[in-house]
Write an enzyme that holds these catalytic residues in place. Structure first.
Site, PDB file in Angstrom:
ATOM      1  N   GLY A 256       1.213  -1.345  -0.137  1.00  0.00           N
ATOM      2  CA  GLY A 256       0.161   0.012  -0.056  1.00  0.00           C
ATOM      3  C   GLY A 256       0.591   1.650   0.261  1.00  0.00           C
ATOM      4  O   GLY A 256       0.305   2.496  -0.443  1.00  0.00           O
TER       5      GLY A 256
ATOM      6  N   ASP B 174      -4.551   1.688  10.351  1.00  0.00           N
ATOM      7  CA  ASP B 174      -6.226   1.469  11.198  1.00  0.00           C
ATOM      8  C   ASP B 174      -6.046   0.843  12.834  1.00  0.00           C
ATOM      9  O   ASP B 174      -6.311   1.869  13.530  1.00  0.00           O
ATOM     10  CB  ASP B 174      -6.812   1.005  10.167  1.00  0.00           C
ATOM     11  CG  ASP B 174      -8.246   0.152  10.302  1.00  0.00           C
ATOM     12  OD1 ASP B 174      -8.877   1.283  10.125  1.00  0.00           O
ATOM     13  OD2 ASP B 174      -8.663  -0.878  10.257  1.00  0.00           O
TER      14      ASP B 174
HETATM   15  P1  XMP Z   1      -4.286  -1.882  11.134  1.00  0.00           P
HETATM   16  O1  XMP Z   1      -5.939  -2.179  11.143  1.00  0.00           O
HETATM   17  O2  XMP Z   1      -3.039  -3.609  11.369  1.00  0.00           O
HETATM   18  O3  XMP Z   1      -3.928  -1.956   9.517  1.00  0.00           O
HETATM   19  O4  XMP Z   1      -3.743  -0.992  11.414  1.00  0.00           O
HETATM   20  C1  XMP Z   1      -3.073  -1.176   8.473  1.00  0.00           C
HETATM   21  C2  XMP Z   1      -3.023  -1.161   7.302  1.00  0.00           C
HETATM   22  O5  XMP Z   1      -4.381  -1.953   6.765  1.00  0.00           O
HETATM   23  C3  XMP Z   1      -4.685  -1.721   5.211  1.00  0.00           C
HETATM   24  N1  XMP Z   1      -5.775  -1.079   5.472  1.00  0.00           N
HETATM   25  C4  XMP Z   1      -6.798  -0.520   4.257  1.00  0.00           C
HETATM   26  N2  XMP Z   1      -6.666  -0.635   2.839  1.00  0.00           N
HETATM   27  N3  XMP Z   1      -8.120   1.011   2.224  1.00  0.00           N
HETATM   28  C5  XMP Z   1      -7.279   0.114   2.277  1.00  0.00           C
HETATM   29  O6  XMP Z   1      -6.952   0.056   0.937  1.00  0.00           O
HETATM   30  C6  XMP Z   1      -7.960   1.429   3.831  1.00  0.00           C
HETATM   31  O7  XMP Z   1      -9.522   1.544   4.294  1.00  0.00           O
HETATM   32  C7  XMP Z   1      -7.707   0.559   4.536  1.00  0.00           C
HETATM   33  N4  XMP Z   1      -8.154   0.921   6.295  1.00  0.00           N
HETATM   34  C8  XMP Z   1      -6.736  -0.464   6.921  1.00  0.00           C
HETATM   35  C9  XMP Z   1      -4.092  -1.542   5.214  1.00  0.00           C
HETATM   36  O8  XMP Z   1      -2.878  -2.314   3.937  1.00  0.00           O
HETATM   37  C10 XMP Z   1      -2.681  -0.628   5.852  1.00  0.00           C
HETATM   38  O9  XMP Z   1      -1.484  -1.015   6.601  1.00  0.00           O
END
Ligand code: XMP
Length: 179
Positions: free
Chosen positions: A43, A102
């Site tokens: 990403g 996230d």
């Molecule tokens: P955490 O929950 O571990 O997740 O903080 C981080 C990773 O989750 C993915 N992520 C997203 N990917 N749109 C996306 O395309 C979103 O709104 C989104 N929210 C979380 C992303 O890979 C991030 O590194």
């Protein structure tokens, strides 16, 4: 692809202006140092490329891919390294480049790994932050945009591996998820 987007949240111009600001802040803070800048794949790949061009101190680059067990829109907290760094972080000032924070579980896992490998310092730059969904106790040192709890795509971010190549960030039409 553009037809799948319900609303553009951050235009290409807005993102580019923010990336310049983040690059300038990092360049100021790391004056006289030579940090190792780590891109968390996939990403963050576009953000990393644009950010690197706006950092004026000498840097080394490396890449790490992690995978989190869970479904496509929610992290389970169980993380595994899919591609490890090529370089050693021991004694290095490290900057982790993330697309979005996230729950924070992915990032807290990566920080933990780098600290256990004896990095001298570990800081985080995240283009997007969803603080409303945080379960891990951490925050980025440099944040681009704080966003509400919506699933966003574009500028590196995907849904089912699509939309990464959009130069802006937006939300998908709800019917895309149900297809
Ligand atoms: P955490 O929950 O571990 O997740 O903080 C981080 C990773 O989750 C993915 N992520 C997203 N990917 N749109 C996306 O395309 C979103 O709104 C989104 N929210 C979380 C992303 O890979 C991030 O590194």
């Amino acid at each position: 692809m553009q037809n799948d987007i319900q609303e553009v949240l951050y235009s290409e111009e807005t993102i580019q202006a923010k990336v310049k600001e983040l690059g300038a802040a990092i360049s100021r803070d790391y004056q006289g140092r030579n940090p190792l800048v780590i891109c968390v794949l996939k990403g963050a790949f576009i953000f990393m490329a644009d950010l690197a061009k706006n950092i004026t101190v000498p840097i080394a680059l490396d890449f790490m891919a992690v995978s989190s067990y869970g479904n496509s829109t929610r992290s389970s907290g169980e993380v595994r390294i899919v591609k490890d760094l090529d370089s050693s972080v021991e004694g290095r000032d490290v900057i982790i480049v993330e697309d979005i924070i996230d729950s924070g579980l992915t990032l807290s896992y990566i920080i933990d790994v780098l600290e256990r490998r004896n990095a001298k310092s570990v800081h985080v730059v995240a283009l997007f932050d969803k603080p409303g969904r945080r379960t891990a106790d951490l925050n980025a040192d440099y944040t681009g945009f704080t966003i509400p709890d919506a699933f966003v795509v574009g500028y590196g971010l995907d849904y089912a591996e699509k939309y990464r190549n959009l130069p802006y960030v937006g939300v998908l039409k709800p019917e895309i998820y149900s297809n």
